[in-house]
Design a protein around this motif. Sequence first.
Motif, PDB file in Angstrom:
ATOM      1  N   SER A 181       0.804  -1.218   0.000  1.00 31.76           N
ATOM      2  CA  SER A 181       0.000   0.000   0.000  1.00 31.76           C
ATOM      3  C   SER A 181       0.836   1.268   0.000  1.00 31.76           C
ATOM      4  O   SER A 181       0.300   2.361  -0.211  1.00 31.76           O
ATOM      5  CB  SER A 181      -0.937   0.011   1.209  1.00 31.76           C
ATOM      6  N   VAL A 182       2.150   1.150   0.213  1.00 35.07           N
ATOM      7  CA  VAL A 182       2.992   2.342   0.208  1.00 35.07           C
ATOM      8  C   VAL A 182       2.905   3.063  -1.139  1.00 35.07           C
ATOM      9  O   VAL A 182       3.064   4.275  -1.232  1.00 35.07           O
ATOM     10  CB  VAL A 182       4.460   1.974   0.550  1.00 35.07           C
ATOM     11  N   GLY A 183       2.598   2.308  -2.176  1.00 31.69           N
ATOM     12  CA  GLY A 183       2.456   2.898  -3.502  1.00 31.69           C
ATOM     13  C   GLY A 183       1.280   3.842  -3.629  1.00 31.69           C
ATOM     14  O   GLY A 183       1.188   4.607  -4.602  1.00 31.69           O
ATOM     15  N   ASN A 184       0.367   3.815  -2.657  1.00 33.79           N
ATOM     16  CA  ASN A 184      -0.783   4.722  -2.675  1.00 33.79           C
ATOM     17  C   ASN A 184      -0.437   6.127  -2.174  1.00 33.79           C
ATOM     18  O   ASN A 184      -1.262   7.032  -2.270  1.00 33.79           O
ATOM     19  CB  ASN A 184      -1.907   4.155  -1.802  1.00 33.79           C
ATOM     20  N   LEU A 185       0.771   6.294  -1.664  1.00 34.27           N
ATOM     21  CA  LEU A 185       1.186   7.603  -1.157  1.00 34.27           C
ATOM     22  C   LEU A 185       1.708   8.431  -2.318  1.00 34.27           C
ATOM     23  O   LEU A 185       2.896   8.750  -2.419  1.00 34.27           O
ATOM     24  CB  LEU A 185       2.238   7.432  -0.061  1.00 34.27           C
ATOM     25  N   THR A 186       0.815   8.787  -3.182  1.00 34.59           N
ATOM     26  CA  THR A 186       1.192   9.395  -4.462  1.00 34.59           C
ATOM     27  C   THR A 186       1.662  10.835  -4.353  1.00 34.59           C
ATOM     28  O   THR A 186       2.242  11.376  -5.293  1.00 34.59           O
ATOM     29  CB  THR A 186       0.004   9.341  -5.436  1.00 34.59           C
ATOM     30  N   ARG A 187       1.439  11.461  -3.199  1.00 36.32           N
ATOM     31  CA  ARG A 187       1.829  12.862  -3.018  1.00 36.32           C
ATOM     32  C   ARG A 187       3.131  13.008  -2.231  1.00 36.32           C
ATOM     33  O   ARG A 187       3.667  14.103  -2.114  1.00 36.32           O
ATOM     34  CB  ARG A 187       0.715  13.625  -2.318  1.00 36.32           C
ATOM     35  N   LEU A 188       3.628  11.912  -1.664  1.00 37.46           N
ATOM     36  CA  LEU A 188       4.800  11.954  -0.795  1.00 37.46           C
ATOM     37  C   LEU A 188       6.048  12.367  -1.564  1.00 37.46           C
ATOM     38  O   LEU A 188       6.307  11.875  -2.655  1.00 37.46           O
ATOM     39  CB  LEU A 188       5.018  10.587  -0.150  1.00 37.46           C
ATOM     40  N   ARG A 189       6.829  13.272  -0.945  1.00 35.86           N
ATOM     41  CA  ARG A 189       8.033  13.780  -1.604  1.00 35.86           C
ATOM     42  C   ARG A 189       9.331  13.240  -1.015  1.00 35.86           C
ATOM     43  O   ARG A 189      10.353  13.217  -1.699  1.00 35.86           O
ATOM     44  CB  ARG A 189       8.038  15.310  -1.556  1.00 35.86           C
ATOM     45  N   TYR A 190       9.324  12.810   0.240  1.00 27.28           N
ATOM     46  CA  TYR A 190      10.549  12.319   0.887  1.00 27.28           C
ATOM     47  C   TYR A 190      10.237  11.030   1.635  1.00 27.28           C
ATOM     48  O   TYR A 190       9.324  10.991   2.467  1.00 27.28           O
ATOM     49  CB  TYR A 190      11.099  13.372   1.850  1.00 27.28           C
ATOM     50  N   LEU A 191      11.005   9.973   1.342  1.00 28.70           N
ATOM     51  CA  LEU A 191      10.824   8.685   2.012  1.00 28.70           C
ATOM     52  C   LEU A 191      12.178   8.158   2.459  1.00 28.70           C
ATOM     53  O   LEU A 191      13.104   8.049   1.650  1.00 28.70           O
ATOM     54  CB  LEU A 191      10.168   7.680   1.058  1.00 28.70           C
TER      55      LEU A 191
END
Length: 239
Positions: free
Chosen positions: A88-98
């Motif tokens: 489900s991490v792929g659903n974080l479509t707005r995230l800029r830094y991981l």
Amino acid sequence: MRYTLNLWRRELGEVPESVWHETGLHVLILADNGLTSLSPEICQLHQLNTLDLGHNALTSVPEELGKLAGLSDCLYLHDNRLTRLPDSVGNLTRLRYLNVGENSLTTLPETIGGMGSLIEFRAQHNRLTTLPDAIGELRSLRELWLRGNSIERLPSSAAELHELRHLDLRENSLAGVPESLAGLRRLRQIDLRSNRLCRLPDWLAEMPSLEKLDLRWNEVDRSLPLLSELERRGCVVLA
């Protein structure tokens, strides 16, 4: 009202139930608390923009993490005991830094390709041997940190990372410079220290933006003409 809750180094052991009802949270800092698990109820924090779970003892994070659609700034998962990331991490479509560094990850999910807004991705000091083909879908990526893994190759899809500026591949198991880097015209810094390199491709001299190439602790011939050519152009070469 949106606000920050800083619970850094409170020796919590577990997250208080009351936190999951703080629906106005913008930033939640839970770093360095000895956490071993994370409740699926985290998905209730719909306005969360930044989540810091670094320096804990998490062995997994729930699939519900992917429901944090508002997470757009930072997700810190470094220095835990993670062996996998949820699809489900792929659903974080707005995230800029991981940051998932300092864990025990052996693979990354193919769904990571959905994180098209990522600008910086850190996966240093894990147990990765390769990256998923979907890495090439991170078209906004500018920095990729992979130091201290066991990576033997990069997928050909890495050639699509046209915004990449910084690539850290130090302390891996590369026998050659990945061909997929040849067309990355914005790449400025490549760290290849402590790999198994003995040859270099001629196309390195043709990378127009390259400012620093670190080849130390490999079996590379320092007298190669292409290295002299890069230095004449102003690139710092360390070999």
